[in-house]
Design a protein around this motif. Structure first.
Motif, PDB file in Angstrom:
ATOM      1  N   THR A 113       0.834  -1.201   0.000  1.00 47.88           N
ATOM      2  CA  THR A 113       0.000   0.000   0.000  1.00 47.88           C
ATOM      3  C   THR A 113       0.868   1.249   0.000  1.00 47.88           C
ATOM      4  OG1 THR A 113      -1.666  -1.185   1.294  1.00 47.88           O
ATOM      5  CG2 THR A 113      -1.859   1.213   1.190  1.00 47.88           C
ATOM      6  N   LEU A 114       0.553   2.186  -0.862  1.00 46.85           N
ATOM      7  CA  LEU A 114       1.232   3.476  -0.881  1.00 46.85           C
ATOM      8  C   LEU A 114       0.411   4.497  -0.107  1.00 46.85           C
ATOM      9  CD1 LEU A 114       2.363   3.603  -4.631  1.00 46.85           C
ATOM     10  CD2 LEU A 114       3.766   3.066  -2.641  1.00 46.85           C
ATOM     11  N   PRO A 115       1.056   5.513   0.444  1.00 39.87           N
ATOM     12  CA  PRO A 115       0.299   6.536   1.179  1.00 39.87           C
ATOM     13  C   PRO A 115      -0.709   7.234   0.270  1.00 39.87           C
ATOM     14  CG  PRO A 115       2.667   6.735   1.580  1.00 39.87           C
ATOM     15  CD  PRO A 115       2.503   5.775   0.449  1.00 39.87           C
ATOM     16  N   SER A 116      -1.735   7.763   0.860  1.00 37.00           N
ATOM     17  CA  SER A 116      -2.697   8.534   0.079  1.00 37.00           C
ATOM     18  C   SER A 116      -2.027   9.804  -0.432  1.00 37.00           C
ATOM     19  CB  SER A 116      -3.903   8.909   0.942  1.00 37.00           C
ATOM     20  OG  SER A 116      -3.518   9.846   1.936  1.00 37.00           O
ATOM     21  N   VAL A 117      -2.645  10.429  -1.425  1.00 41.80           N
ATOM     22  CA  VAL A 117      -2.087  11.656  -1.992  1.00 41.80           C
ATOM     23  C   VAL A 117      -1.903  12.711  -0.910  1.00 41.80           C
ATOM     24  CG1 VAL A 117      -2.573  13.598  -3.528  1.00 41.80           C
ATOM     25  CG2 VAL A 117      -2.967  11.249  -4.318  1.00 41.80           C
ATOM     26  N   ARG A 118      -2.932  12.919  -0.113  1.00 43.82           N
ATOM     27  CA  ARG A 118      -2.857  13.956   0.923  1.00 43.82           C
ATOM     28  C   ARG A 118      -1.811  13.609   1.972  1.00 43.82           C
ATOM     29  NH1 ARG A 118      -8.288  16.215   3.582  1.00 43.82           N
ATOM     30  NH2 ARG A 118      -8.370  17.010   1.441  1.00 43.82           N
ATOM     31  N   THR A 178       3.549  14.639   4.319  1.00 46.33           N
ATOM     32  CA  THR A 178       4.795  14.078   4.837  1.00 46.33           C
ATOM     33  C   THR A 178       6.012  14.672   4.141  1.00 46.33           C
ATOM     34  OG1 THR A 178       3.702  11.981   5.367  1.00 46.33           O
ATOM     35  CG2 THR A 178       6.100  11.951   5.183  1.00 46.33           C
ATOM     36  N   LEU A 179       5.918  14.827   2.830  1.00 46.42           N
ATOM     37  CA  LEU A 179       7.058  15.307   2.050  1.00 46.42           C
ATOM     38  C   LEU A 179       7.122  16.831   1.953  1.00 46.42           C
ATOM     39  CD1 LEU A 179       6.991  12.780  -0.941  1.00 46.42           C
ATOM     40  CD2 LEU A 179       8.300  12.630   1.182  1.00 46.42           C
ATOM     41  N   GLY A 180       6.026  17.499   2.286  1.00 51.17           N
ATOM     42  CA  GLY A 180       6.003  18.947   2.168  1.00 51.17           C
ATOM     43  C   GLY A 180       5.922  19.413   0.732  1.00 51.17           C
ATOM     44  N   VAL A 181       5.143  18.695  -0.083  1.00 53.77           N
ATOM     45  CA  VAL A 181       4.950  19.075  -1.481  1.00 53.77           C
ATOM     46  C   VAL A 181       3.462  19.268  -1.744  1.00 53.77           C
ATOM     47  CG1 VAL A 181       7.026  17.828  -2.207  1.00 53.77           C
ATOM     48  CG2 VAL A 181       4.797  16.675  -2.286  1.00 53.77           C
ATOM     49  N   ALA A 182       3.141  19.820  -2.889  1.00 48.49           N
ATOM     50  CA  ALA A 182       1.742  20.056  -3.237  1.00 48.49           C
ATOM     51  C   ALA A 182       1.040  18.733  -3.539  1.00 48.49           C
ATOM     52  CB  ALA A 182       1.653  20.978  -4.448  1.00 48.49           C
ATOM     53  N   PRO A 183      -0.205  18.572  -3.102  1.00 48.93           N
ATOM     54  CA  PRO A 183      -0.949  17.350  -3.426  1.00 48.93           C
ATOM     55  C   PRO A 183      -1.008  17.073  -4.927  1.00 48.93           C
ATOM     56  CG  PRO A 183      -2.100  18.608  -1.750  1.00 48.93           C
ATOM     57  CD  PRO A 183      -0.969  19.471  -2.217  1.00 48.93           C
ATOM     58  N   MET A 184      -1.064  18.137  -5.737  1.00 47.93           N
ATOM     59  CA  MET A 184      -1.097  17.959  -7.185  1.00 47.93           C
ATOM     60  C   MET A 184       0.162  17.241  -7.679  1.00 47.93           C
ATOM     61  SD  MET A 184      -2.680  18.227 -10.003  1.00 47.93           S
ATOM     62  CE  MET A 184      -4.036  19.352  -9.595  1.00 47.93           C
ATOM     63  N   THR A 185       1.306  17.516  -7.058  1.00 45.10           N
ATOM     64  CA  THR A 185       2.555  16.857  -7.448  1.00 45.10           C
ATOM     65  C   THR A 185       2.460  15.356  -7.223  1.00 45.10           C
ATOM     66  OG1 THR A 185       3.865  18.826  -6.929  1.00 45.10           O
ATOM     67  CG2 THR A 185       5.032  16.720  -6.994  1.00 45.10           C
ATOM     68  N   VAL A 186       1.967  14.968  -6.054  1.00 39.36           N
ATOM     69  CA  VAL A 186       1.825  13.542  -5.746  1.00 39.36           C
ATOM     70  C   VAL A 186       0.799  12.902  -6.674  1.00 39.36           C
ATOM     71  CG1 VAL A 186       1.227  11.853  -3.967  1.00 39.36           C
ATOM     72  CG2 VAL A 186       2.451  13.954  -3.344  1.00 39.36           C
ATOM     73  N   ALA A 187      -0.321  13.587  -6.907  1.00 38.55           N
ATOM     74  CA  ALA A 187      -1.367  13.041  -7.773  1.00 38.55           C
ATOM     75  C   ALA A 187      -0.839  12.817  -9.188  1.00 38.55           C
ATOM     76  CB  ALA A 187      -2.573  13.988  -7.793  1.00 38.55           C
ATOM     77  N   GLN A 188      -0.031  13.741  -9.699  1.00 40.01           N
ATOM     78  CA  GLN A 188       0.523  13.596 -11.043  1.00 40.01           C
ATOM     79  C   GLN A 188       1.496  12.426 -11.123  1.00 40.01           C
ATOM     80  OE1 GLN A 188       2.094  17.574 -11.533  1.00 40.01           O
ATOM     81  NE2 GLN A 188       0.286  18.280 -12.655  1.00 40.01           N
TER      82      GLN A 188
END
Length: 339
Positions: A35-40, A45-55
């Motif tokens: 399981t990978l962490p959710s986008v949010r 955790t990483l201090g990045v924009a949710p859009m970055t993770v979603a992409q």
């Protein structure tokens, strides 16, 4: 595997995250089904924009490396654990059989004669060589040869393991046609879709690759006062390279990393006492002093995946080799690439 961003690396955060997951899957850091962490959650955790993770998740999903399950989340794809079904294999074979039947009719052959001819050719082929033919597809010539030998050592003399590179398959139609006759094609998890597209009528399976024993031992033996310069050809691999170096040489505090084409490469190397270079970045050896130690960060096929993925796929192909016996057959595929 804990996903962390290293802001000292000269790699954009999105590329870092993509590389951490992509190569984490290919190198066995992230297990199939994990399981990978959710986008949010990951964004916070990483201090990045949710859009970055979603992409990043969307790109990895398109590449077949992760999958989403409604209401459950995002997971590492388990497709590499299952031998891929032969896409279009039967339809292609039916077409060839129909053409053969039509040609035999034009020659005035009876159906019984054609069947006898086919049966004889099949018997001849089985008697001539009953071994399964495997193609190991990698990125770099020397490394791919070593992967093929490693797999052959574990499968034994009932299998021939031939190496070929992705670029050679892309650029040489004759090589691609010969490769398409293999009983099984083995490649990296993150290259499976690309290889399947090149060889659409051949069964392609993906296995994981883990840091080789030689690499782990060389890093563990370094002096604690060493200053390591880690170099990768691919920016996306740099986070995995640096984290691997610090994991296998945790006693060394001074580790800096950069890419092969960086304008700051020479300055970085001048401050180091040891060079660690990823496979494919061998050109950096020309930049170091003759007495400077150089360690290749090379991977080897995961032995568990050889047992869990390759052997069952070979059984489906009709014959499983006996494990534990060596086979060091040379491949004319790489000779073809060199010409």
């Amino acid at each position: 595997m804990q996903l962390t961003i290293d802001r000292t690396l000269p790699v954009p955060l999105r590329s870092q995250l993509h590389g951490l997951i992509e190569y984490g899957i290919s190198c066995g850091e992230l297990a199939p089904g994990e399981t990978l962490p959710s986008v949010r959650e990951l964004a916070e955790t990483l201090g990045v924009a949710p859009m970055t993770v979603a992409q990043v998740y969307a790109d990895l999903k398109a590449a077949g490396l992760v999958e989403t399950r409604p209401g459950a989340g995002t997971f590492v794809s388990e497709r590499q654990q299952r031998p891929a079904p032969p896409v279009g294999e039967l339809s292609m074979l039916y077409g060839k059989i129909d053409a053969l039947i039509e040609q035999s009719r034009k020659l005035g052959m009876r159906s019984a004669d054609l069947m006898a001819l086919i049966g004889g050719r099949v018997s001849q082929g089985s008697a001539r060589d009953g071994r399964r033919r495997i193609l190991m597809v990698g990125l770099f010539r020397d490394a791919t040869e070593s992967y093929a030998r490693f797999i052959a050592d574990h499968l034994g003399p009932d299998a021939i393991v031939e190496p070929a590179t992705v670029s050679a398959l892309e650029n040489d139609p004759a090589l691609r046609a010969r490769a398409g006759t293999a009983d099984l094609v083995v490649t990296f998890v993150n290259k499976q879709q690309q290889v399947e597209a090149l060889l659409p009528d051949t069964r392609v399976v993906a296995i994981r690759f883990t840091p080789s024993q030689d690499t782990r031992q060389a890093l563990a033996a370094l002096d604690s006062l060493a200053r390591i310069a880690a170099v990768s050809r691919f920016p996306e691999f740099l986070p995995i390279l640096k984290s691997g170096v610090t994991r296998f040489a945790p006693h060394v505090a001074d580790v800096i990393a950069d890419t092969l084409d960086s304008p700051d490469l020479a300055a970085m190397i001048s401050k180091a006492t040891v060079l660690v270079f990823a496979t494919g970045a061998e050109d950096v050896l020309a930049e170091i002093a003759p007495d400077m130690p150089g360690i290749e960060y090379r991977h080897s096929p995961d032995t568990a995946d050889i047992e869990r993925i390759i052997l069952p796929a070979l059984r489906l192909a009709g014959q499983a080799p006996r494990p534990g016996q060596a086979d060091h057959l040379q491949s004319d595929l790489l000779e073809k690439e060199a010409t």
